[in-house]
Design a protein around this motif. Structure first.
Motif, short mmCIF file in Angstrom:
data_model
loop_
_atom_site.label_atom_id
_atom_site.label_comp_id
_atom_site.label_asym_id
_atom_site.label_seq_id
_atom_site.Cartn_x
_atom_site.Cartn_y
_atom_site.Cartn_z
N VAL A 171 0.85 -1.31 -0.14
CA VAL A 171 0.03 0.00 0.05
C VAL A 171 0.90 1.39 -0.10
N PRO A 172 1.21 2.01 -0.95
CA PRO A 172 2.21 3.01 -1.01
C PRO A 172 1.51 4.42 -0.54
N ASP A 217 -2.16 4.52 0.31
CA ASP A 217 -3.53 4.44 1.07
C ASP A 217 -3.75 3.26 1.64
N ALA A 218 -3.00 3.22 2.79
CA ALA A 218 -2.88 1.66 3.39
C ALA A 218 -4.00 1.44 4.08
N THR A 219 -4.54 0.03 3.91
CA THR A 219 -5.72 -0.35 4.80
C THR A 219 -5.20 -1.51 5.77
N ALA A 220 -4.80 -2.79 5.25
CA ALA A 220 -4.61 -3.67 6.49
C ALA A 220 -3.90 -4.82 5.53
N LEU A 221 -3.22 -5.61 6.39
CA LEU A 221 -2.47 -7.01 5.78
C LEU A 221 -3.61 -7.88 5.22
N VAL A 222 -3.25 -8.34 4.12
CA VAL A 222 -4.14 -9.37 3.35
C VAL A 222 -3.37 -10.75 3.71
N ALA A 223 -4.17 -12.01 3.80
CA ALA A 223 -3.41 -12.93 3.77
C ALA A 223 -2.74 -13.43 2.76
N PRO A 224 -1.51 -14.20 2.72
CA PRO A 224 -1.29 -14.64 1.28
C PRO A 224 -2.02 -15.70 0.64
N ALA A 225 -1.91 -15.43 -0.73
CA ALA A 225 -2.73 -16.31 -1.77
C ALA A 225 -2.04 -16.43 -2.86
N PRO A 226 -2.32 -17.14 -3.83
CA PRO A 226 -1.72 -17.40 -4.98
C PRO A 226 -1.60 -16.14 -5.93
N GLN A 227 -0.67 -15.84 -6.55
CA GLN A 227 -0.36 -14.54 -7.21
C GLN A 227 -0.96 -14.90 -8.49
N PRO A 228 -1.87 -13.93 -9.11
CA PRO A 228 -2.45 -13.94 -10.60
C PRO A 228 -1.40 -14.02 -11.31
N ALA A 229 -1.76 -14.85 -12.58
CA ALA A 229 -0.71 -14.88 -13.67
C ALA A 229 -0.17 -13.43 -14.26
N LEU A 280 3.07 2.07 3.23
CA LEU A 280 2.24 2.99 3.28
C LEU A 280 2.86 4.51 3.27
N SER A 281 2.31 5.56 3.39
CA SER A 281 2.91 6.90 3.53
C SER A 281 2.84 7.12 5.14
N MET A 318 7.08 -0.66 5.33
CA MET A 318 7.72 0.13 4.32
C MET A 318 6.94 1.50 4.63
N VAL A 319 7.64 2.63 4.86
CA VAL A 319 6.94 3.92 5.31
C VAL A 319 7.52 5.05 4.31
N ASP A 320 6.81 5.57 3.52
CA ASP A 320 7.17 6.48 2.58
C ASP A 320 6.89 7.99 3.18
#
Length: 475
Positions: free
Chosen positions: A100-101, A103-115, A204-205, A236-238
């Protein structure tokens, strides 16, 4: 026996949810809506229960706690008998993590990455958190001004992805606008994502960090806030300079920083200045930000700008196969637009769009015609006063020393450097430069320029000083 309420038709449910969403925007604001409501999917209502799919349990819990009453009220206004809400974690594939560069919201559980994401094609569709697929290490053009920052970012990404521990923590990247800080932070996230889809990254910022902190205080959910920020593998904080002067936010940032360091979790920070130069930032935070590796992204030089342009032009020509680029165009742009890479890329985007529309080759005439406004704005505006100040600061002299008649080497050489920069970076004539340097003759300026040109080829220190001063003045 009370008959069971008949579920509305699908179209009716969709229409109702559209109106509910519109009502929520007005109540909670666009930012809150985008962060918390937009990721939800309304599945309908059954026996008084409004059912939703949420990307994570955390988002569902947050919405239930903070916006549950508003949701139930608006759903009932649509004729849906809803007395309670149920949030289930969506089972459909979602991106491996949310990065989230701004507009951070929350962590999301890992899942398969789209092609599409795996291929790095375009911008990945992440709910309220776009990750730019163009900002990878492969697409980062490395030159002398940014090679250390690139190497450090790559090392951090490898360490987090492999779970091998942190080499330096935190990594602090700083520099002006358009020098590649955001690109490197996205690249770190992409690299971690590719090599370790299980890693949890929050990006996030500093402004969003403060916003989350204030919201947690307002809704009495500091536990959820701490859980969000302290359960990550990498934070990561911008633009961390934003929290300067904000005491409460700095206090929480300090504790978050310490908690992650104690867990040996990686922290990556960016700012527009070095930690010690950020006014209003507590000394203890400045100290901690300097614990790891502090890296300066220098202003781009001509060679790096040319390399970036050539790489971007190749990508454009793949998209516009009928558009050619004439000789000298890339060199002209690299020379004339030195402010930052974003302006350079924007100019190239405009050129290719214009050329594809009118069906012409991109040549120097078209470039000057199409980019007249950008070229005017990018014209050198360096003044002799600026040069005198920079040179005096660099050599620890007073401006009056450079204008004086003193001939001592520790004054004469910096004066010659200043004259050389005045000749190469301004449009002033030799007599004008001589008058500005204490009323000297133009022949003195000619001698100084020739002397520095000779020394640049034989004296590494002079060459380095001149290049550094030129970068600072053109930045």
């Amino acid at each position: 026996m009370t008959p069971q309420t008949k579920a509305p038709a699908l179209d009716s449910v969709d229409d109702s949810w559209t109106r509910v969403r519109a009502g929520l925007v007005g109540q909670i604001g666009q930012d809150n809506f985008k962060n918390w409501i937009e990721p939800l999917v309304f599945l309908g209502s059954d026996s008084g229960v409004g059912r939703f799919a949420a990307p994570t349990a955390f988002i569902g819990t947050w919405v239930q706690r903070n916006y549950g009453d508003a949701l139930r009220t608006l759903l009932c206004r649509e004729g849906l008998t809803v007395t309670q809400l149920d949030f289930a974690v969506a089972q459909a594939p979602v991106p491996a993590m949310r990065v989230v560069p701004k507009d951070a919201t929350a962590l999301v559980a890992p899942a398969p990455q789209p092609a599409a994401a795996a291929a790095g094609a375009g911008e990945v569709d992440l709910p309220a958190s776009p990750l730019d697929g163009r900002c990878t290490f492969d697409n980062f053009v490395v030159g002398k001004p940014n090679e250390l920052a690139h190497a450090a970012a790559h090392r951090v990404a490898e360490g987090v992805a492999e779970g091998a521990g942190v080499t330096f923590n935190p990594l602090f990247l700083y520099g002006g606008v358009g020098l590649g800080k955001t690109h490197l932070m996205h690249a770190i996230a992409w690299e971690v994502r590719q090599k370790n889809p299980e890693a949890r990254v929050l990006y996030l910022s500093a402004e969003q960090f403060m916003y989350r902190f204030v919201s947690a205080l307002r809704f009495k959910d500091m536990h959820g806030f701490k859980e969000m920020f302290r359960s990550v593998d990498m934070l990561m904080v911008d633009d961390v300079q934003f929290i300067s002067g904000k005491d409460s936010t700095q206090e929480e940032f300090f504790h978050t920083f310490n908690a992650l360091i104690e867990q040996q979790k990686q922290i990556v920070i960016s700012a527009d200045r070095a930690p010690g130069e950020i006014d209003g930032l507590e000394d203890r935070i400045k100290s901690r930000l300097q614990w790891g590796l502090v890296v300066d992204l220098h202003p781009t030089d001509y060679e790096l700008r040319l390399g970036i342009l050539q790489a971007k032009a190749e990508a454009h020509m793949e998209q516009h196969p009928g558009v050619g680029v004439g000789a000298g165009v890339m060199e002209f742009l690299a020379h004339r637009i030195s402010s930052n890479v974003r302006v350079l890329e924007g100019a190239l985007n405009r050129l290719f769009a214009y050329a594809s529309l009118v069906g012409r080759e991109i040549n120097l005439d078209m470039t000057q015609e199409c980019l007249a406004d950008i070229l005017r704005a990018s014209e050198r505006k360096v003044t002799i006063d600026e040069i005198l100040r920079k040179v005096a600061d660099h050599y620890t002299l007073r401006m009056s020393d450079l204008l004086s008649a003193r001939r001592a080497r520790q004054v004469a050489r910096p004066r010659q450097v200043a004259m050389y920069l005045a000749k190469t970076l301004t449009s002033k004539s030799l007599p004008e430069i001589g008058r500005r340097f204490g009323g000297r003759d133009h022949t003195t300026v000619i001698h100084a320029v020739r002397k520095i040109e000779e020394l640049r080829a034989t004296d590494g220190q002079i060459a380095e000083d001149v290049e550094l001063l030129r970068r600072m003045l053109e930045a």
